[in-house]
Design an enzyme around this catalytic site. Sequence first.
Site, short mmCIF file in Angstrom:
data_model
loop_
_atom_site.label_atom_id
_atom_site.label_comp_id
_atom_site.label_asym_id
_atom_site.label_seq_id
_atom_site.Cartn_x
_atom_site.Cartn_y
_atom_site.Cartn_z
N TYR A 29 -6.19 -3.82 -6.96
CA TYR A 29 -5.90 -3.94 -5.53
C TYR A 29 -5.38 -5.34 -5.17
O TYR A 29 -4.43 -5.48 -4.39
CB TYR A 29 -7.16 -3.60 -4.73
CG TYR A 29 -7.00 -3.73 -3.24
CD1 TYR A 29 -6.42 -2.69 -2.49
CD2 TYR A 29 -7.42 -4.86 -2.55
CE1 TYR A 29 -6.28 -2.80 -1.12
CE2 TYR A 29 -7.28 -4.97 -1.18
CZ TYR A 29 -6.72 -3.94 -0.47
OH TYR A 29 -6.56 -4.05 0.90
N TYR B 56 -1.45 -1.09 11.51
CA TYR B 56 -2.84 -1.33 11.90
C TYR B 56 -3.11 -0.67 13.24
O TYR B 56 -2.77 0.48 13.46
CB TYR B 56 -3.14 -2.84 11.96
CG TYR B 56 -2.81 -3.56 10.68
CD1 TYR B 56 -3.54 -3.35 9.51
CD2 TYR B 56 -1.74 -4.45 10.64
CE1 TYR B 56 -3.22 -4.01 8.34
CE2 TYR B 56 -1.43 -5.12 9.47
CZ TYR B 56 -2.16 -4.89 8.32
OH TYR B 56 -1.84 -5.54 7.17
N LYS C 108 0.83 -1.22 0.00
CA LYS C 108 0.00 0.00 0.00
C LYS C 108 0.85 1.26 0.00
O LYS C 108 0.42 2.31 -0.48
CB LYS C 108 -0.93 0.00 1.22
CG LYS C 108 -2.03 -1.05 1.15
CD LYS C 108 -2.81 -1.13 2.46
CE LYS C 108 -3.90 -2.21 2.37
NZ LYS C 108 -4.52 -2.46 3.69
#
Lengths: 303, 303, 303, 303
Positions: free
Chosen positions: B187, B239, B65
């Site tokens: 993606y 995260y 990402k």
Amino acid sequence: MNVNDLLAKLHANLPAENTGVVASYIPELAHVDPTKFGVHAVTVDQREFCFGDSDEGFSIQSIAKVLSLTMAYQRENQKLWKRVDVEPSGTPFNSLIQLEQDKGIPRNPMINAGALVVCDVLLDYLAEPRKDLLAFVHSLSGDDSIGVNERVAASERETSARNRALIEFMRSFGNIRNDTERILDFYCSLCAIEMTCSQLSRTFLFLANQGVSPFTGERIVSTSMTKRLNAIMQLCGLYDEAGEFAFRVGLPGKSGVGGGIVALRPRDYCVAVWSPPLNYKGNSHFGMAFLEGFTSEVGDSIY
Amino acid sequence: MNVNDLLAKLHANLPAENTGVVASYIPELAHVDPTKFGVHAVTVDQREFCFGDSDEGFSIQSIAKVLSLTMAYQRENQKLWKRVDVEPSGTPFNSLIQLEQDKGIPRNPMINAGALVVCDVLLDYLAEPRKDLLAFVHSLSGDDSIGVNERVAASERETSARNRALIEFMRSFGNIRNDTERILDFYCSLCAIEMTCSQLSRTFLFLANQGVSPFTGERIVSTSMTKRLNAIMQLCGLYDEAGEFAFRVGLPGKSGVGGGIVALRPRDYCVAVWSPPLNYKGNSHFGMAFLEGFTSEVGDSIY
Amino acid sequence: MNVNDLLAKLHANLPAENTGVVASYIPELAHVDPTKFGVHAVTVDQREFCFGDSDEGFSIQSIAKVLSLTMAYQRENQKLWKRVDVEPSGTPFNSLIQLEQDKGIPRNPMINAGALVVCDVLLDYLAEPRKDLLAFVHSLSGDDSIGVNERVAASERETSARNRALIEFMRSFGNIRNDTERILDFYCSLCAIEMTCSQLSRTFLFLANQGVSPFTGERIVSTSMTKRLNAIMQLCGLYDEAGEFAFRVGLPGKSGVGGGIVALRPRDYCVAVWSPPLNYKGNSHFGMAFLEGFTSEVGDSIY
Amino acid sequence: MNVNDLLAKLHANLPAENTGVVASYIPELAHVDPTKFGVHAVTVDQREFCFGDSDEGFSIQSIAKVLSLTMAYQRENQKLWKRVDVEPSGTPFNSLIQLEQDKGIPRNPMINAGALVVCDVLLDYLAEPRKDLLAFVHSLSGDDSIGVNERVAASERETSARNRALIEFMRSFGNIRNDTERILDFYCSLCAIEMTCSQLSRTFLFLANQGVSPFTGERIVSTSMTKRLNAIMQLCGLYDEAGEFAFRVGLPGKSGVGGGIVALRPRDYCVAVWSPPLNYKGNSHFGMAFLEGFTSEVGDSIY
């Protein structure tokens, strides 16, 4: 250009109009002159620079949470993190729901719930909490004149219902030990500490100096603990704008609704800026803009 | 002790038992050998160090990402932040509610919603999205052998219902432009990129070198953009464990559910570690522990 | 006073100004004349009463969810409740978070998520879904002229992103079986059914008659199922205003953003009212007020 | 079959094993015998029927919230609804977040927050709150022996942290007027009222009799207020299981964690059942099952 001139130039570059709004949730804060602006920087080798109202006192408010956290961390070390976590909290909106999900363990020590737990921890150690707190601040800053603004403290005390709710809610999960009113008294004194930019940057300088006071040579916290305090400030120090601050300014920092922001570059300097009007996320509008310019000009961010 | 020996020693110091669990949400990831462990570090002056399975490929998953974000940032610059914010997201639990509150603007580009918007942005620019993406990765790493694991990509594609829901939800707020299936294709290819630790640390080295590839001298992004990418990794890269990582490791980094973590010290080095079993927050259990030891021994954290 | 006169009097007693606003989320609904007002009541022994624009068609919108629910309940009986619950949903705000907490099981069949699951269920049974649905409506009302407004259906279809997100989200939990676009087609046809007040009250009369059509004597659902459908309407039929409706009107009912509300008194009568402007909770402003007056005058609420 | 025999038969039809669990959040409740079972029904024309331990006292807990609500409604009439709403609350999980969203106005008077506001309202009116409350209960039931279990009240009082948090939180929104500890004292007395099934069904019979006590002929609340109290019970009386109760039993009712449930059929009868083990939503497991059978056999639900 010398640094004092740079500070003046950066101030001159701020927009003509300040779209921020002075905090009004307690009357004492609402009375402050919105045009005030001060900045003071001090390096780990004790060079000092300033501009504007840098010797005028203001209410440091949430900035003080780093000081009580440091005191509790000194006493509890890693044990402290069983009672308060070190993760960013997302939106303010989520605070109560997260506290419920996380069984009464606040997300970090910079949100109100976390700072209240830190106060609760300190009440187990301090014989005279407010006096001991001020003594700690005096030793960090080398300035015995720093004190609590009693009118601000009283004003905070009168609008404590929400903080009282947080305390009782955490108590229901077993994460509060002391009497609610004692915690609130201590917490309100903490938030009502008044400093000038000059006092503020000197007080926080040990965090830019690996935990040692550059003025006295005294070790306040270990190098490792210093890193962790800075990491907490970086991730949680600017309310719901920590990302924006890391993104634009790139330094660990802490803001307060009195309009102050303190930031530091490890091994280099600490800078305190004060401008009362706040943006909609509760941080000094000009303070943010000034520090963005400052780190662009004066030196690199930590990234 | 030289650095290679240090890496071996740090590995030897890991606990005997790994309490982590290998990701199983797609079958292809579940098949990986949990005892694999590799690490590779490279400095901005191109010294390289390694230990263990550092030349074995693994699925970099969410680590990718950062690469798509870099490509989109190159093309959109500040305009990009109108479509995705840069704030930490709190608990995973909050993601959908926050997306609703924030009118379809994801909290940051590291959560799924944000990475999907970044893919949507790139589809407006790239003629052959997957090919252009790999070309970019090849130029960063200097290694044309890096590719997409087709079985992993297909496996991801089959479990896309939740990502499809995110896309449609953001579309309802006007924050998605391209066809849903095209976005998901891109993606899933992105997440299925496979690299070795060695390839991974080299690919990310430009972020430790103020935006310039140390191998080719090519500027990838500006110094200012580099700082901002690092700030985003610092605050949002692990995260719901960003605080813990900043606290223990103290560097900007990014993890993936394949068990990889990449971290970097600005102006100094980039390090990639791989160990498949994940802790309950979805980050490599041994990867976290190893990097904590590494920054304690090898050099200072940025704080 | 006879009932027709009473209806006129109750209408005359409504406030001079209607503070509601006509729904505008799809263009076709926004074009309706806000001054329209109609009401039609029919008793289980088939006496009929009316006032105003009671023979003018309008879009019944969410009211149709009760009809699709009835069809699914006929086919699945108790099995249906494994896929959709029967509890009130609290605020609209919570819908997505609840869907996450409840693992993809919607809180009730009256919220969009629940109605979409019901459509998914029906697609497993119906050979020609739209035709079979209209056949069911024709048999209930005894009126074959009732149809779907194609422009409204097409308009709904174009603003389906959020419903598509709900379907994909529930699919990720395994609670959706059919193709997303087929479900949306069926759902949009359902919402775009057009009826007059007279047709609407007749269509719902079987729910006031213990599950038997008073017109044909045909049993539609069992007595027990009828009670349950009425209970669902009572607790979940008025969006986030179910409590207010139970409190003020005291009957099971269902509203739609087209400005219609249907309500019924078990073993007694069914009444349909239509006035397009909606209050801020999405229910017909005058419809609510009229029914409050109606139950006060005409007969007791069920409490 | 006469009604007493029917009650016995319905009891005999309950499953052999009770999967419910006795409430244990306060020690006094945990000590109750889980095999106890009692039921008592009384009609508006004063016929009475009973089975089992119908003359043994138990803690009515939240059932008492309807009694305090009735007292407050008598005194404030419609004004009361400015301080507490009448909508179902969705999941318990949402209570705090909803209270924040709704600016300190509880969703309904049956959740703790709402019942605490009702107590706060009553403290403005009652000279001797506990005494006045019991006098009201004595007049409704015609039984002066009903009292507060002091050990239960003291036990509740000791675990009040969460309720204290709710009070302070609502106070921060301006929705609490009286001293926190006074409110908690009154609230804990209320919850600790002890009744037998026989006393309980008689106490609530006025709600089945349009607001008039069938024993004394005294009007307690108006017909309209009675309907509204019943509507509130119907939509909010069974915690997060109101829909299930409406669906299965079909009557307005209220449960308590002591294992009691009271339900009523307007113009017909009131029934109280007691069985201590609770299902996972906090309602008497056998109580729910018994009432479902009862309404199937004895008479129609209100739908």
